[in-house]
Write an enzyme that holds these catalytic residues in place. Sequence first.
Site, PDB file in Angstrom:
ATOM      1  N   LYS A  17     -28.738 -38.328  73.966  1.00 42.43           N
ATOM      2  CA  LYS A  17     -27.924 -37.888  75.108  1.00 42.43           C
ATOM      3  C   LYS A  17     -27.259 -39.094  75.787  1.00 42.43           C
ATOM      4  O   LYS A  17     -26.100 -39.035  76.177  1.00 42.43           O
ATOM      5  CB  LYS A  17     -28.788 -37.134  76.127  1.00 42.43           C
ATOM      6  CG  LYS A  17     -29.225 -35.737  75.681  1.00 42.43           C
ATOM      7  CD  LYS A  17     -28.072 -34.759  75.745  1.00 42.43           C
ATOM      8  CE  LYS A  17     -28.502 -33.336  75.445  1.00 42.43           C
ATOM      9  NZ  LYS A  17     -27.359 -32.481  75.081  1.00 42.43           N
ATOM     10  N   GLN A  39     -48.736 -32.610  86.162  1.00 38.59           N
ATOM     11  CA  GLN A  39     -47.407 -33.199  85.977  1.00 38.59           C
ATOM     12  C   GLN A  39     -46.383 -32.364  86.760  1.00 38.59           C
ATOM     13  O   GLN A  39     -46.534 -31.147  86.856  1.00 38.59           O
ATOM     14  CB  GLN A  39     -47.038 -33.315  84.484  1.00 38.59           C
ATOM     15  CG  GLN A  39     -46.896 -32.029  83.707  1.00 38.59           C
ATOM     16  CD  GLN A  39     -48.219 -31.515  83.128  1.00 38.59           C
ATOM     17  OE1 GLN A  39     -49.277 -31.730  83.702  1.00 38.59           O
ATOM     18  NE2 GLN A  39     -48.148 -30.821  82.001  1.00 38.59           N
ATOM     19  N   ARG A  70     -40.980 -35.513  87.344  1.00 38.37           N
ATOM     20  CA  ARG A  70     -39.506 -35.544  87.287  1.00 38.37           C
ATOM     21  C   ARG A  70     -38.960 -34.571  88.319  1.00 38.37           C
ATOM     22  O   ARG A  70     -39.479 -33.476  88.491  1.00 38.37           O
ATOM     23  CB  ARG A  70     -39.005 -35.161  85.894  1.00 38.37           C
ATOM     24  CG  ARG A  70     -37.492 -35.050  85.821  1.00 38.37           C
ATOM     25  CD  ARG A  70     -36.987 -34.876  84.416  1.00 38.37           C
ATOM     26  NE  ARG A  70     -37.201 -36.062  83.608  1.00 38.37           N
ATOM     27  CZ  ARG A  70     -37.318 -36.043  82.285  1.00 38.37           C
ATOM     28  NH1 ARG A  70     -37.263 -34.905  81.633  1.00 38.37           N
ATOM     29  NH2 ARG A  70     -37.487 -37.163  81.619  1.00 38.37           N
ATOM     30  N   TYR A 107     -34.465 -37.480  71.817  1.00 35.92           N
ATOM     31  CA  TYR A 107     -33.513 -36.521  72.402  1.00 35.92           C
ATOM     32  C   TYR A 107     -32.782 -37.183  73.572  1.00 35.92           C
ATOM     33  O   TYR A 107     -31.557 -37.105  73.696  1.00 35.92           O
ATOM     34  CB  TYR A 107     -34.279 -35.282  72.864  1.00 35.92           C
ATOM     35  CG  TYR A 107     -33.501 -34.304  73.700  1.00 35.92           C
ATOM     36  CD1 TYR A 107     -32.596 -33.415  73.130  1.00 35.92           C
ATOM     37  CD2 TYR A 107     -33.682 -34.243  75.092  1.00 35.92           C
ATOM     38  CE1 TYR A 107     -31.895 -32.505  73.909  1.00 35.92           C
ATOM     39  CE2 TYR A 107     -32.999 -33.342  75.877  1.00 35.92           C
ATOM     40  CZ  TYR A 107     -32.097 -32.468  75.287  1.00 35.92           C
ATOM     41  OH  TYR A 107     -31.416 -31.572  76.065  1.00 35.92           O
ATOM     42  N   ASN A 139     -33.956 -29.028  83.498  1.00 34.85           N
ATOM     43  CA  ASN A 139     -34.742 -27.801  83.237  1.00 34.85           C
ATOM     44  C   ASN A 139     -34.089 -26.524  83.731  1.00 34.85           C
ATOM     45  O   ASN A 139     -34.472 -25.971  84.761  1.00 34.85           O
ATOM     46  CB  ASN A 139     -36.129 -27.896  83.890  1.00 34.85           C
ATOM     47  CG  ASN A 139     -37.008 -28.892  83.191  1.00 34.85           C
ATOM     48  OD1 ASN A 139     -37.056 -28.939  81.965  1.00 34.85           O
ATOM     49  ND2 ASN A 139     -37.716 -29.701  83.960  1.00 34.85           N
ATOM     50  N   ASP A 184     -20.709 -24.486  61.669  1.00 33.26           N
ATOM     51  CA  ASP A 184     -21.628 -25.620  61.812  1.00 33.26           C
ATOM     52  C   ASP A 184     -20.837 -26.807  62.348  1.00 33.26           C
ATOM     53  O   ASP A 184     -19.988 -27.368  61.646  1.00 33.26           O
ATOM     54  CB  ASP A 184     -22.247 -25.947  60.448  1.00 33.26           C
ATOM     55  CG  ASP A 184     -23.292 -27.047  60.563  1.00 33.26           C
ATOM     56  OD1 ASP A 184     -23.283 -27.789  61.574  1.00 33.26           O
ATOM     57  OD2 ASP A 184     -24.113 -27.171  59.633  1.00 33.26           O
TER      58      ASP A 184
HETATM   59  P1  NAD Z   1     -29.739 -23.680  73.328  1.00 33.93           P
HETATM   60  O1  NAD Z   1     -30.569 -24.238  72.225  1.00 33.93           O
HETATM   61  O2  NAD Z   1     -30.004 -22.287  73.767  1.00 33.93           O
HETATM   62  O3  NAD Z   1     -28.201 -23.815  72.967  1.00 33.93           O
HETATM   63  C1  NAD Z   1     -27.694 -24.795  72.108  1.00 33.93           C
HETATM   64  C2  NAD Z   1     -26.865 -24.099  71.056  1.00 33.93           C
HETATM   65  O4  NAD Z   1     -26.316 -25.088  70.167  1.00 33.93           O
HETATM   66  C3  NAD Z   1     -27.686 -23.136  70.190  1.00 33.93           C
HETATM   67  O5  NAD Z   1     -27.181 -21.820  70.269  1.00 33.93           O
HETATM   68  C4  NAD Z   1     -27.548 -23.699  68.799  1.00 33.93           C
HETATM   69  O6  NAD Z   1     -27.474 -22.716  67.773  1.00 33.93           O
HETATM   70  C5  NAD Z   1     -26.247 -24.481  68.888  1.00 33.93           C
HETATM   71  N1  NAD Z   1     -26.153 -25.462  67.817  1.00 33.93           N
HETATM   72  C6  NAD Z   1     -27.110 -26.358  67.434  1.00 33.93           C
HETATM   73  N2  NAD Z   1     -26.699 -27.017  66.347  1.00 33.93           N
HETATM   74  C7  NAD Z   1     -25.466 -26.534  66.046  1.00 33.93           C
HETATM   75  C8  NAD Z   1     -24.532 -26.834  65.017  1.00 33.93           C
HETATM   76  N3  NAD Z   1     -24.781 -27.750  64.082  1.00 33.93           N
HETATM   77  N4  NAD Z   1     -23.363 -26.154  64.993  1.00 33.93           N
HETATM   78  C9  NAD Z   1     -23.092 -25.186  65.929  1.00 33.93           C
HETATM   79  N5  NAD Z   1     -23.941 -24.879  66.925  1.00 33.93           N
HETATM   80  C10 NAD Z   1     -25.114 -25.544  66.977  1.00 33.93           C
HETATM   81  O7  NAD Z   1     -29.888 -24.695  74.550  1.00 33.93           O
HETATM   82  P2  NAD Z   1     -29.415 -24.570  76.066  1.00 33.93           P
HETATM   83  O8  NAD Z   1     -30.625 -24.528  76.892  1.00 33.93           O
HETATM   84  O9  NAD Z   1     -28.398 -23.502  76.203  1.00 33.93           O
HETATM   85  O10 NAD Z   1     -28.737 -25.999  76.272  1.00 33.93           O
HETATM   86  C11 NAD Z   1     -27.333 -26.209  76.209  1.00 33.93           C
HETATM   87  C12 NAD Z   1     -27.034 -27.679  76.354  1.00 33.93           C
HETATM   88  O11 NAD Z   1     -27.570 -28.179  77.586  1.00 33.93           O
HETATM   89  C13 NAD Z   1     -27.638 -28.546  75.259  1.00 33.93           C
HETATM   90  O12 NAD Z   1     -26.741 -29.573  74.954  1.00 33.93           O
HETATM   91  C14 NAD Z   1     -28.876 -29.119  75.908  1.00 33.93           C
HETATM   92  O13 NAD Z   1     -29.263 -30.331  75.327  1.00 33.93           O
HETATM   93  C15 NAD Z   1     -28.409 -29.290  77.333  1.00 33.93           C
HETATM   94  N6  NAD Z   1     -29.531 -29.285  78.275  1.00 33.93           N
HETATM   95  C16 NAD Z   1     -30.228 -28.153  78.496  1.00 33.93           C
HETATM   96  C17 NAD Z   1     -31.296 -28.157  79.382  1.00 33.93           C
HETATM   97  C18 NAD Z   1     -32.083 -26.915  79.669  1.00 33.93           C
HETATM   98  O14 NAD Z   1     -32.991 -26.984  80.489  1.00 33.93           O
HETATM   99  N7  NAD Z   1     -31.822 -25.788  79.051  1.00 33.93           N
HETATM  100  C19 NAD Z   1     -31.642 -29.338  80.050  1.00 33.93           C
HETATM  101  C20 NAD Z   1     -30.919 -30.489  79.780  1.00 33.93           C
HETATM  102  C21 NAD Z   1     -29.840 -30.444  78.914  1.00 33.93           C
END
Ligand code: NAD
Length: 321
Positions: free
Chosen positions: A155, A220, A286, A151, A180, A52
């Site tokens: 960021k 949208q 967007r 969120y 996205n 964690d």
């Molecule tokens: P995801 O939710 O699949 O991956 C995030 C991971 O973080 C998860 O596996 C989750 O278990 C882990 N996590 C959360 N809390 C945790 C903790 N306390 N300790 C350890 N692990 C923890 O999301 P993703 O789509 O792979 O996104 C990855 C990153 O990219 C994120 O930071 C997200 O905000 C950013 N992001 C993603 C998108 C998108 O379109 N997917 C867009 C903008 C930004």
Amino acid sequence: MKKKTALVCGAGGFIGGHLVNRLKKEGYWVRGVDIKKHDFEESVADEFVLADLREDASWLKIFDRPFDEVYQLAADMGGAGYIFTGNHDVEVMHNSASINLNALNYGYKVGIKKIFYASSACIYPAYNQTDPNNPKCNEESAYPAEPDSEYGWEKLFSERLYFAYMRNNGMDVRVARFHNIFGPQGTWTGGKEKAPAAMCRKVAEAKKGGEIEIWGDGLQTRSFLYIDECLEGIRRLMNSKDFHGPVNIGSEEMVTINELAEMVMKVAKKKVGLKHIKGPLGVRGRNSDNKLIKKSLGWAPNYPLIKGLEKTYRWIDGQVN
Ligand code: NAD
């Protein structure tokens, strides 16, 4: 030659999981860390640590060496159904900010030189995204800030935190704003899925001639980036000599949500009706603006949306059926 070492935080997630695969292919020694295992595959990381990342003790364990590169992608996140209802604001802000504060605090102490941070298009001000045909998301337009979700605010705070560590503590920070990202092995059900995955699932589950639900009027606009191009952008940003970002990593192929639905139907070879219902929406329009990435990295994504949807639909259809 000694293998380069990388730590991928969020390796059990969608982008982190794909990034581990990519780094392994490039010959890195990789430690992945996440609070959970990957939902759809066995990680190929040399070591996968369950921890964690809100907890100090976890970082003391995983930072037992100064990695050449750290990729911080762990966050409490989800699609519109998770982020825009307001019901998860405390978790989203507290969890993700704690992870980033720890990553930098412990990373600096252990001598981490280079760290990547995954920010988001959700940082852009709501007031520039009211016209679906003409959203403004160039990097300088982030201020004066007015993200439309907590969120996005988290960021933005974390972007600033990373750059503060660069200015005051000399860390080499790289920040990307993802737009996205989608593809196989992403969350496709359960409430945290995003539009392309949700659309693929709905179409895969629908009977021919049936109906699928769309949140809002479907007018949208958004752009969607296929996962392989996201990884390419991350690696190019990390390898660049002296460009730190923040930079958009996204597609400029903007579509309405109704058009996205039509594209998924085309790929699925299945015609269904669209039923527009009330739901959490986010901004009206967007799109990525790729001028800066082209100028700074000499590259920008160009993989057609329809091709990414073909691969994603095939994978989700396999999960559903
Ligand atoms: P995801 O939710 O699949 O991956 C995030 C991971 O973080 C998860 O596996 C989750 O278990 C882990 N996590 C959360 N809390 C945790 C903790 N306390 N300790 C350890 N692990 C923890 O999301 P993703 O789509 O792979 O996104 C990855 C990153 O990219 C994120 O930071 C997200 O905000 C950013 N992001 C993603 C998108 C998108 O379109 N997917 C867009 C903008 C930004």
